[in-house]
Design a protein around this motif. Sequence first.
Motif, PDB file in Angstrom:
ATOM      1  N   LYS A  38      15.572  52.992  39.706  1.00 56.96           N
ATOM      2  CA  LYS A  38      16.294  52.757  40.954  1.00 56.96           C
ATOM      3  C   LYS A  38      17.743  53.262  40.947  1.00 56.96           C
ATOM      4  CE  LYS A  38      13.678  48.637  42.335  1.00 56.96           C
ATOM      5  NZ  LYS A  38      13.776  47.218  42.799  1.00 56.96           N
ATOM      6  N   SER A  39      18.153  53.947  39.900  1.00 57.39           N
ATOM      7  CA  SER A  39      19.523  54.466  39.841  1.00 57.39           C
ATOM      8  C   SER A  39      19.498  55.956  39.543  1.00 57.39           C
ATOM      9  CB  SER A  39      20.323  53.742  38.749  1.00 57.39           C
ATOM     10  OG  SER A  39      20.486  52.379  39.050  1.00 57.39           O
ATOM     11  N   LEU A  40      20.403  56.693  40.189  1.00 59.20           N
ATOM     12  CA  LEU A  40      20.518  58.113  39.913  1.00 59.20           C
ATOM     13  C   LEU A  40      21.096  58.324  38.514  1.00 59.20           C
ATOM     14  CD1 LEU A  40      21.875  59.685  43.221  1.00 59.20           C
ATOM     15  CD2 LEU A  40      19.680  60.134  42.148  1.00 59.20           C
ATOM     16  N   LYS A  41      20.529  59.272  37.792  1.00 59.91           N
ATOM     17  CA  LYS A  41      20.983  59.574  36.446  1.00 59.91           C
ATOM     18  C   LYS A  41      21.078  61.083  36.255  1.00 59.91           C
ATOM     19  CE  LYS A  41      21.132  55.319  34.791  1.00 59.91           C
ATOM     20  NZ  LYS A  41      22.384  54.707  34.264  1.00 59.91           N
ATOM     21  N   ILE A  42      21.907  61.481  35.291  1.00 60.97           N
ATOM     22  CA  ILE A  42      22.079  62.892  34.948  1.00 60.97           C
ATOM     23  C   ILE A  42      21.231  63.212  33.726  1.00 60.97           C
ATOM     24  CG2 ILE A  42      23.733  64.640  34.210  1.00 60.97           C
ATOM     25  CD1 ILE A  42      25.896  63.022  35.643  1.00 60.97           C
ATOM     26  N   PHE A  43      20.442  64.273  33.834  1.00 57.76           N
ATOM     27  CA  PHE A  43      19.568  64.659  32.725  1.00 57.76           C
ATOM     28  C   PHE A  43      20.060  65.963  32.094  1.00 57.76           C
ATOM     29  CE2 PHE A  43      17.263  61.569  35.060  1.00 57.76           C
ATOM     30  CZ  PHE A  43      16.470  60.914  34.133  1.00 57.76           C
ATOM     31  N   GLU A  44      19.413  66.347  30.989  1.00 59.03           N
ATOM     32  CA  GLU A  44      19.856  67.515  30.224  1.00 59.03           C
ATOM     33  C   GLU A  44      19.915  68.756  31.100  1.00 59.03           C
ATOM     34  OE1 GLU A  44      21.551  69.362  27.293  1.00 59.03           O
ATOM     35  OE2 GLU A  44      20.814  67.327  26.957  1.00 59.03           O
ATOM     36  N   GLY A  45      21.052  69.439  31.059  1.00 62.95           N
ATOM     37  CA  GLY A  45      21.240  70.632  31.864  1.00 62.95           C
ATOM     38  C   GLY A  45      21.580  71.841  31.016  1.00 62.95           C
ATOM     39  N   SER A  46      22.003  72.889  31.675  1.00 63.09           N
ATOM     40  CA  SER A  46      22.378  74.124  30.981  1.00 63.09           C
ATOM     41  C   SER A  46      23.742  74.579  31.465  1.00 63.09           C
ATOM     42  CB  SER A  46      21.341  75.218  31.252  1.00 63.09           C
ATOM     43  OG  SER A  46      21.244  75.466  32.653  1.00 63.09           O
ATOM     44  N   GLY A  47      24.484  75.277  30.602  1.00 65.52           N
ATOM     45  CA  GLY A  47      25.808  75.722  30.976  1.00 65.52           C
ATOM     46  C   GLY A  47      26.188  77.025  30.321  1.00 65.52           C
TER      47      GLY A  47
ATOM     48  N   TYR B  54      28.798  58.106  29.550  1.00 68.65           N
ATOM     49  CA  TYR B  54      27.535  58.048  28.801  1.00 68.65           C
ATOM     50  C   TYR B  54      26.492  57.214  29.541  1.00 68.65           C
ATOM     51  CZ  TYR B  54      24.446  57.611  24.709  1.00 68.65           C
ATOM     52  OH  TYR B  54      23.373  57.654  23.842  1.00 68.65           O
ATOM     53  N   SER B  55      26.951  56.180  30.241  1.00 62.96           N
ATOM     54  CA  SER B  55      26.016  55.311  30.966  1.00 62.96           C
ATOM     55  C   SER B  55      25.367  56.015  32.147  1.00 62.96           C
ATOM     56  CB  SER B  55      26.745  54.052  31.473  1.00 62.96           C
ATOM     57  OG  SER B  55      27.632  54.365  32.539  1.00 62.96           O
ATOM     58  N   LEU B  56      25.924  57.148  32.578  1.00 67.99           N
ATOM     59  CA  LEU B  56      25.372  57.887  33.710  1.00 67.99           C
ATOM     60  C   LEU B  56      24.261  58.839  33.298  1.00 67.99           C
ATOM     61  CD1 LEU B  56      28.706  58.771  35.576  1.00 67.99           C
ATOM     62  CD2 LEU B  56      27.277  56.744  35.826  1.00 67.99           C
ATOM     63  N   LEU B  57      24.035  58.946  32.000  1.00 70.56           N
ATOM     64  CA  LEU B  57      22.995  59.846  31.504  1.00 70.56           C
ATOM     65  C   LEU B  57      21.630  59.180  31.529  1.00 70.56           C
ATOM     66  CD1 LEU B  57      24.841  61.300  28.360  1.00 70.56           C
ATOM     67  CD2 LEU B  57      24.842  62.180  30.709  1.00 70.56           C
ATOM     68  N   GLY B  58      20.593  59.971  31.727  1.00 69.01           N
ATOM     69  CA  GLY B  58      19.237  59.454  31.722  1.00 69.01           C
ATOM     70  C   GLY B  58      18.817  58.989  30.338  1.00 69.01           C
ATOM     71  N   ASN B  59      17.792  58.149  30.268  1.00 68.59           N
ATOM     72  CA  ASN B  59      17.342  57.582  28.990  1.00 68.59           C
ATOM     73  C   ASN B  59      16.943  58.665  27.988  1.00 68.59           C
ATOM     74  OD1 ASN B  59      17.749  54.932  29.744  1.00 68.59           O
ATOM     75  ND2 ASN B  59      15.662  54.671  30.533  1.00 68.59           N
ATOM     76  N   SER B  60      16.257  59.693  28.457  1.00 69.77           N
ATOM     77  CA  SER B  60      15.811  60.741  27.540  1.00 69.77           C
ATOM     78  C   SER B  60      16.993  61.460  26.903  1.00 69.77           C
ATOM     79  CB  SER B  60      14.924  61.747  28.268  1.00 69.77           C
ATOM     80  OG  SER B  60      15.630  62.365  29.334  1.00 69.77           O
ATOM     81  N   ARG B  61      18.043  61.656  27.671  1.00 68.43           N
ATOM     82  CA  ARG B  61      19.225  62.323  27.113  1.00 68.43           C
ATOM     83  C   ARG B  61      19.958  61.410  26.138  1.00 68.43           C
ATOM     84  NH1 ARG B  61      23.940  65.564  30.500  1.00 68.43           N
ATOM     85  NH2 ARG B  61      25.086  66.309  28.667  1.00 68.43           N
TER      86      ARG B  61
END
Length: 383
Positions: free
Chosen positions: A364-373, A292-299
Amino acid sequence: MNRAWIISLALTFCVLVAGGIGLYYVIDKVPAQIQAAPVLSDPQVNKSSEEQVPKKTKDIIYESQKLVVQIELEDGSIGSGFLYNEQGDVITNAHVVANNKDVTVMTTESKEMPGEVIGISRDTDVAVVRVPGLKGKQPLPILEEDNVELLDEVLALGSPLGLQNTVTRGEISGLNRHLQIDPFEYDDVYQISAPISPGNSGGPLINSNTGEVIGINSAKIGQETIGFSIPITSVLPMVKQWSEQPMESLPDFPELTSSSSAKGNVTDAEQATYLVQYFYDSINQGDFVTAYSLLGNSRQEETSFEQFRSGYYNTLSVKVDNLVADPKDNKIEVTAFLTAEETKNGEVSIKKYKVTHPVKYENKSLKIFEGSGEELTAESKSE
């Protein structure tokens, strides 16, 4: 008959006497012999019974993480280091702090402290940063004699992609390796199977049974899970000298740029794919807090932690079959091909998914944002 009776009585008396002597021997003499006998022990085990029991891996990780720091430069480059002595001296790689005198050190408690490079080698990829704020803290235990062997279990600690408290596990997969990455020579280094990535540089390689630092994680080959760690014993004399007599002037490294040392930039597909791999590894291990900590703030604003975790309640395992990175403007789209084992109404299903994750920098950190699957195939089997 009288003679036979006398003989029988005599034999009975002898048996009773012999039995009495035997009983006395068992009760009185044998315990004394057991107490006096030498105890055979493993020659590698210490005399202290408390020291005979190796620490649990999770305890070693917990204690070690407190003494592993993230090193940040003004240009945004990131590396790792670890506390070496009570003077507040931190060991790292030379390529992490090259061409810098002053750096910023961040602890696991997110405390930022100033640090000064007091020693750096032009030939060996090692440097020492003095951090006054860490003075007086108990450092990590250091291996003093090189007794490392093939298949020793190890832990690699550091901050790949700025992800502090990251720990990967593996083994010593090779000894006495030699390679050159200009301007440094890596002689007699350990080859390790523990995955390392940009930002791990300078972090400690730790024996997972003893908790001792045995090496400095320094390099890897391409996309493969083949890393290299400098044996700590080979640089201790140099490190000790810098701690006792800091260098008055530091050498320049014109051939090294910030991208050599850690963060790279957002177009580096390796960093983005590592992040997505780490995300699914965390889920597979049940570590939803890290994932969960790897997700972007918006997500995170759209999905609470409880909602995020509940989405995987029926997932037994998830495996990454392949990752494909596609750089686009200020982000990288990483497509993950997954095999998931899921359960529903007592039935286990093996499903294939294709999920695309936008990955980009945030604070300054890479984050994962909302995607599609999308689901690709499905195979079912009854338990």
